[in-house]
Design an enzyme around this catalytic site. Structure first.
Site, mmCIF file in Angstrom:
data_model
loop_
_atom_site.group_PDB
_atom_site.id
_atom_site.type_symbol
_atom_site.label_atom_id
_atom_site.label_comp_id
_atom_site.label_asym_id
_atom_site.label_seq_id
_atom_site.Cartn_x
_atom_site.Cartn_y
_atom_site.Cartn_z
ATOM 1 N N CYS A 114 32.915 16.232 86.348
ATOM 2 C CA CYS A 114 32.598 17.409 87.174
ATOM 3 C C CYS A 114 31.112 17.332 87.554
ATOM 4 C CB CYS A 114 32.986 18.668 86.392
ATOM 5 S SG CYS A 114 32.772 20.254 87.230
ATOM 6 N N ASP A 161 41.878 17.334 95.277
ATOM 7 C CA ASP A 161 40.703 18.111 94.865
ATOM 8 C C ASP A 161 40.222 18.958 96.043
ATOM 9 O OD1 ASP A 161 38.136 19.016 94.058
ATOM 10 O OD2 ASP A 161 37.886 17.264 92.774
ATOM 11 N N HIS A 189 40.958 18.768 91.093
ATOM 12 C CA HIS A 189 39.702 18.775 90.339
ATOM 13 C C HIS A 189 39.997 19.077 88.872
ATOM 14 C CE1 HIS A 189 35.329 18.808 90.317
ATOM 15 N NE2 HIS A 189 35.408 19.764 89.408
#
Length: 220
Positions: A114, A161, A189
């Site tokens: 991330c 994502d 994600h």
């Protein structure tokens, strides 16, 4: 175990360290926007089991110490607020503090998830000393895709994502053909986080196996 590190500007931050004391290789692991939580400690254990001395610096200590968030909407909002309060320069200074805290002489890699995926890319492009870098779904990578990395890099993205358009991924591939880029079908994600609703176990396992193989090849 928890330890304290000191950055070049004098800032003291905590870090989670795991792995054999006599390890022959080392790894800096970079947190998501949720702090050094149980997910990050689990991942540290995965790589410690591969023989790495792993250090996970608490980058939010610049703003608030001891942050360990979950994955609710409120946690996401809190994580984004904390992340926005940490400058890129401070994040890199804390990564460097983690790197230099590892046993001297060991080959070192960096891996991040991330926000940490972007920082791992910066570790490859803005810092020296890492033998390899692995980044998972780093939304900030495309913005600096034209910077030549100082070590081999492997990147992982989910095809679905919502925060990282496939156009960005393709732009990274075009700009950096030397970088290994993997896109995972049906994954969004955070697909590699077992605590998130977006977790996709088969794709997470595939990405993890690729990461382990890549790091073993280069961090030596």
């Amino acid at each position: 175990m928890h330890v304290d590190l000191t950055a070049a500007d004098g800032h003291t931050l905590s870090a989670w360290i795991e792995g054999p004391a006599n390890a022959s290789r080392a790894l800096v692991m970079v947190q998501e926007i949720f702090g050094v939580n149980s997910h990050m400690r689990r991942l540290a254990g995965v790589y410690a089991a591969q023989g790495y001395r792993v250090v996970v610096p608490a980058l939010f200590d610049r703003v608030s110490r001891g942050v360990e968030l979950g994955y609710t909407a409120d946690d996401v909002a809190r994580g984004r607020t904390l992340r926005s309060a940490v400058s890129d320069a401070h994040a890199l200074a804390d990564i460097e503090a983690a790197r230099t805290a590892l046993p001297a002489g060991l080959p070192q890699g960096i891996i991040g998830y991330c926000w940490g995926g972007t920082i791992a890319w910066w570790g490859a492009t803005k810092l020296t000393g890492f033998k390899a870098a692995v980044g998972y779904y780093g939304s900030g990578i495309a913005a600096t895709k034209d910077v030549v990395p100082n070590c081999p890099v492997q990147l992982h993205f989910g095809e679905d994502d919502s925060g990282i358009p496939m156009a960005d991924v393709r732009a990274i591939e075009a700009a950096r053909p030397e970088v290994e880029v993997f896109v995972y079908e049906g994954a969004g994600h955070g697909f590699a986080c077992e605590q998130r609703g977006s977790y996709v176990k088969p794709q997470a396992a595939k990405a993890e196996a690729r990461s382990i193989e890549f790091l073993a090849k280069h961090v030596k």
